[in-house]
Design an enzyme around this catalytic site. Structure first.
Site, PDB file in Angstrom:
ATOM      1  CD  GLU A 179      16.175   1.087   8.652  1.00 27.67           C
ATOM      2  OE1 GLU A 179      16.211   1.552   7.500  1.00 27.67           O
ATOM      3  OE2 GLU A 179      15.149   0.575   9.140  1.00 27.67           O
ATOM      4  CG  ASP A 201       9.380  -6.576   5.596  1.00 26.61           C
ATOM      5  OD1 ASP A 201      10.368  -6.909   6.281  1.00 26.61           O
ATOM      6  OD2 ASP A 201       9.017  -5.391   5.471  1.00 26.61           O
ATOM      7  CD  GLU A 255       6.598  -0.998   2.502  1.00 24.15           C
ATOM      8  OE1 GLU A 255       7.804  -0.977   2.753  1.00 24.15           O
ATOM      9  OE2 GLU A 255       5.800  -0.089   2.870  1.00 24.15           O
ATOM     10  CD  GLU A 301       3.486   1.238  10.473  1.00 26.10           C
ATOM     11  OE1 GLU A 301       4.639   1.129  10.918  1.00 26.10           O
ATOM     12  OE2 GLU A 301       3.200   1.097   9.272  1.00 26.10           O
TER      13      GLU A 301
END
Length: 802
Positions: free
Chosen positions: A76, A217, A331, A310
């Site tokens: 992050e 991803d 996304e 989710e």
């Protein structure tokens, strides 16, 4: 939407990481470093609010300090903080901020980014090269930290780390990122699938579910974007192998599920909201038809609930219990933006409208926008993650703003002058990080080694371009204006230039102006002996054309000599100086020369490590000892004729990065010490060193040639091993100065490096970065982008292992 949420953060939450939109206060989440402020900075620039951008950028520069005793997520911190700082740095000029003379290769935001990245480096010191998930920003990896991390947490560093490496000229960041990518590739299953979590100490998989969504991803995303941005065909090959396995084992119709990485059977018939990035990646590679079918399915899920849960159970058509939330993820709109640029299909605008209306209707609070806790009931949660301002609102804005500078197709740009020469930036082709931070590839290229190499090629082409010959319109009258060597020498009617012999120092093949200065001296001395001025000038012009042609040949010779230098060959540089009319030989090893006090000048501290000796005085068989001075301005005219500064150095950027010389003991000019060291070394040498001799000769037909030969010098005074001459390209050594900067400034060069990172550098020193060259992989079918990936040599290619 953006400014409502942004103003709420500034008013109620700053300097905390995130806004809590239901209670209108702030809290720390990922590191206590004002995460949302940095993450949203480049969105201000994209939306045109340059006034606020400048205010916040100055605030970050003045107030931000990452020397914190806190444990932060490596993943992050990289995508949100490092990416945000790099993108903001590249937008400072556009936003009207005053930039430093060396921008974009220098600047305060770039220095902050480097500081953050160096604090993340200890996480990569593992047996596999895959990073830990957490690092203490002050002390390194916390004691007892788990070795298990997700696949995306290993493979999502190349865009940020590669950008930083090329902007500041330190390859360590790109190397650790590529090494982590290769470690994942080597750990794939026999079915060419990767799992969800892995042990970074052993390389063993701890979660065996394989798919394209959460936990994996951005690994796939960075394989594609990294291959394109940094010209690494190897990574695109990896993605194509994965893609084939995914289609075979994971894809069912136009849905992507989860399968066992070793057995291949479906384990979870689930769609996850993070899967929605996939159509955007497909569009980058030209697979638009498949991408449109997939995004249609994802949009139907949004229409069913008003949001993307989710986890969505595909057979049951319902949100999976316990994973019904929607944290304002970007996304789906991200893929819509990519596909709309590729197709201009209005269906993609409808996706944007649906998302915009749902978010505005159901998640808006008095001070921001809140996470949806349950997509079935639209119940809200008291959190607004920073990516809502960094990604979701940014992509929505770009979808509906067709004239935004981000969409530039290369039809316009900005020309800037930098220490690396002229650069064209802001011409489009932005690469979005996983956190949607745009990186201007042209600015990164401006600071890279590749630009210097390309500039040298262009200059060489310019110097040798002969339009008259190209269009076959030459005649006797125009022959002398552009004709190459052969015609010039033939028209001299056999009037020989004479034979000029000159001992060229070996370093002349690797220094910036060594060869050129030597040529100038040869021609100057020849001109002084001429009896016919007109004939002399004519022959001088012929010689210049000869030399421009021969320079390219000598460059290949120079390259061979340089590679010979790399393999423990003992080389002597023979410099001849005249003192009181006597020739005095002073033999200095190339490595000693590089360690001389000239290394400490200001320019070299900035990265220039090229060896620049004074041009020696040539010796000639036809030049008298006492000759008249050459005409005024001759040297300048010859330089102009040679192309105004042809760079004959070895890989300049590699030498610039060779800061290891700063950590060797300087060699003084004390004659006693030189003599003592010379005697000691002479006792240890079994072979005599070599000196490169350059000869300019003409034969009976007037044909001139430049010849080189090796001369054995028997009386060596200083001979040194120079196998570490090219630290980046040859031996893959690293900028050791980094070792002494990990814990801040003021650390002496003689002190022991930070133990948290020392082992990493030792490991990386022996890690070759060999990029594959497979042209058949690099031609993409993208429409309407018509993208072609370059197959040229890469920045850190190890030539010896090709």
């Amino acid at each position: 939407m953006f400014h409502h949420a942004y103003d709420g953060y500034i008013k109620y939450a700053y300097p905390y990481d995130e806004l809590r939109p239901l209670t209108c206060d702030g809290h720390d989440t990922w590191g206590s470093y004002s995460l949302t402020l940095i993450d949203a900075l480049d969105t201000l620039a994209i939306m045109g609010n340059y006034t606020e951008f400048r205010r916040v950028a100055e605030l970050v520069i003045d107030k931000m300090n990452f020397d914190l005793d806190i444990n932060a997520s490596v993943f992050e911190t990289n995508i949100r903080i490092l990416g945000g700082l790099l993108s903001a740095h590249l937008f400072t000029k556009r936003a009207g901020m005053e930039v430093e003379p060396g921008w974009p290769c220098t600047g305060p935001l770039l220095r902050l980014a480097e500081d953050v990245a160096r604090r993340l480096l200890p996480a990569f010191d593992t047996p596999t090269g895959m990073p830990y998930g957490t690092v203490n920003l002050r002390h390194g990896v916390p004691k007892g930290e788990t070795t298990v991390t997700c696949t995306a947490g290993v493979g999502t560093f190349l865009i940020e780390f590669g950008t930083l490496s090329r902007l500041i000229g330190d390859p360590v960041f790109e190397k650790v990122a590529v090494r982590a990518l290769r470690a994942l590739w080597n750990a794939k299953s026999s079915l060419d699938l990767v799992g969800n979590h892995i042990d970074v100490a052993t390389g063993k998989w701890t979660a065996l579910d394989s798919g394209i969504g959460g936990g994996i991803d951005s690994y796939f995303e960075y394989l594609v974007k990294g291959a394109i941005m940094f010209d690494i065909p190897e990574l695109l090959e990896h993605f194509r192998v994965y893609e084939k396995a995914i289609v075979k084992h994971v894809k069912r119709e136009d849905w992507y599920m989860w399968a066992h990485m070793s057995k291949g059977g479906i384990t979870l018939p689930m769609f996850t909201s993070l899967d929605a990035y996939w159509p955007g990646i497909q569009s980058l590679l030209g697979d638009v038809d498949s991408a449109m079918k997939t995004i249609h399915n994802f949009h139907q899920v949004w229409r069913q609930f008003g949001f993307l849960p989710e986890y969505y159970n595909i057979p049951k058509s319902e949100a999976h219990t316990g994973r019904e939330g929607y944290p304002l993820r970007p996304e789906l709109i991200e893929s819509a933006v990519y596909l709309y640029q590729a197709t201009k299909d209005p269906f993609l605008l409808e996706i944007g409208i649906d998302m915009l209306e749902a978010i505005e209707h159901s998640t808006k609070t008095k001070c921001g926008y809140a996470t949806v806790k349950n997509v079935n009931t639209h119940q809200l949660d008291n959190r607004m993650e920073s990516f809502f301002l960094a990604e979701t609102t940014k992509y929505l804005y770009l979808l509906f703003d067709p004239d935004n500078f981000i969409h530039n197709n290369g039809s316009r740009g900005t020309v800037i002058q930098t220490p690396n020469g002229e650069c064209v930036i802001d011409a489009g082709g932005y690469f979005f990080t996983s956190e949607a931070h745009p990186i201007d590839a042209a600015s990164v290229y401006c600071c890279s080694t590749q630009k210097k190499q390309d500039d040298a090629v262009l200059q060489k082409m310019h110097d040798n371009l002969n339009l008259l010959s190209l269009f076959n319109i030459e005649d006797e009258e125009t022959r002398f204006r552009g004709q190459k060597l052969k015609s010039f020498t033939q028209d001299l009617h056999g009037d020989k230039l004479g034979e000029l012999s000159y001992e060229l120092p070996s370093d002349g093949l690797s220094s910036e102006n060594g060869f050129q200065n030597s040529v100038i001296e040869i021609l100057s001395n020849y001109l002084k002996t001429s009896d016919n001025a007109d004939n002399t000038l004519l022959k001088l012009g012929a010689s210049l054309e000869l030399l421009k042609t021969q320079i390219s040949k000598l460059e290949s010779t120079k390259s061979k000599h340089t590679e010979n230098f790399m393999s423990d060959v003992e080389v002597e540089v023979d410099l001849r100086k005249t003192t009181n009319g006597e020739n005095v030989e002073e033999s200095v090893g190339l490595k000693d020369s590089m360690k001389s006090e000239s290394v400490s000048n200001t320019e070299q501290q900035k990265g220039d490590r090229q060896f620049k000796p004074e041009p020696p005085i040539p010796t000639s068989k036809v030049v008298p000892d006492k000759a008249e001075a050459p005409p005024s301005g001759l040297k300048e005219e010859i330089v102009k004729g040679l192309g105004g500064g042809t760079d004959l150095s070895t890989d300049g950027d590699s030498l610039e990065k060779d800061k290891t010389v700063e950590h060797h003991e300087s060699i003084t000019n004390d004659s006693k010490r030189i003599q003592s060291e010379s005697e000691n070394r002479n006792m240890q040498q079994a072979e005599a060193p070599k000196t490169v001799v350059l000869s300019v000769k003409t034969d009976s037909t007037g044909q001139a040639s430049v010849q080189t030969s090796d001369k054995v010098q028997s009386n060596a005074k200083h001979v040194h091993h120079i196998n570490n001459f090219k630290t980046v390209k040859k031996n893959n050594l690293f900028n050791l100065e980094s070792l002494y900067n990990i814990l801040g400034t003021g650390q002496q060069k003689e002190t022991v490096p930070n133990p948290n990172i020392y082992h990493l550098y030792q490991t990386i020193n022996h890690y070759p970065l060999q990029y594959l060259q497979k042209p058949e992989l690099m031609v993409c079918k993208a429409q309407p982008f018509h993208m072609r990936l370059s197959v040229r040599g890469e920045m850190f290619t190890n030539k010896d292992t090709k």
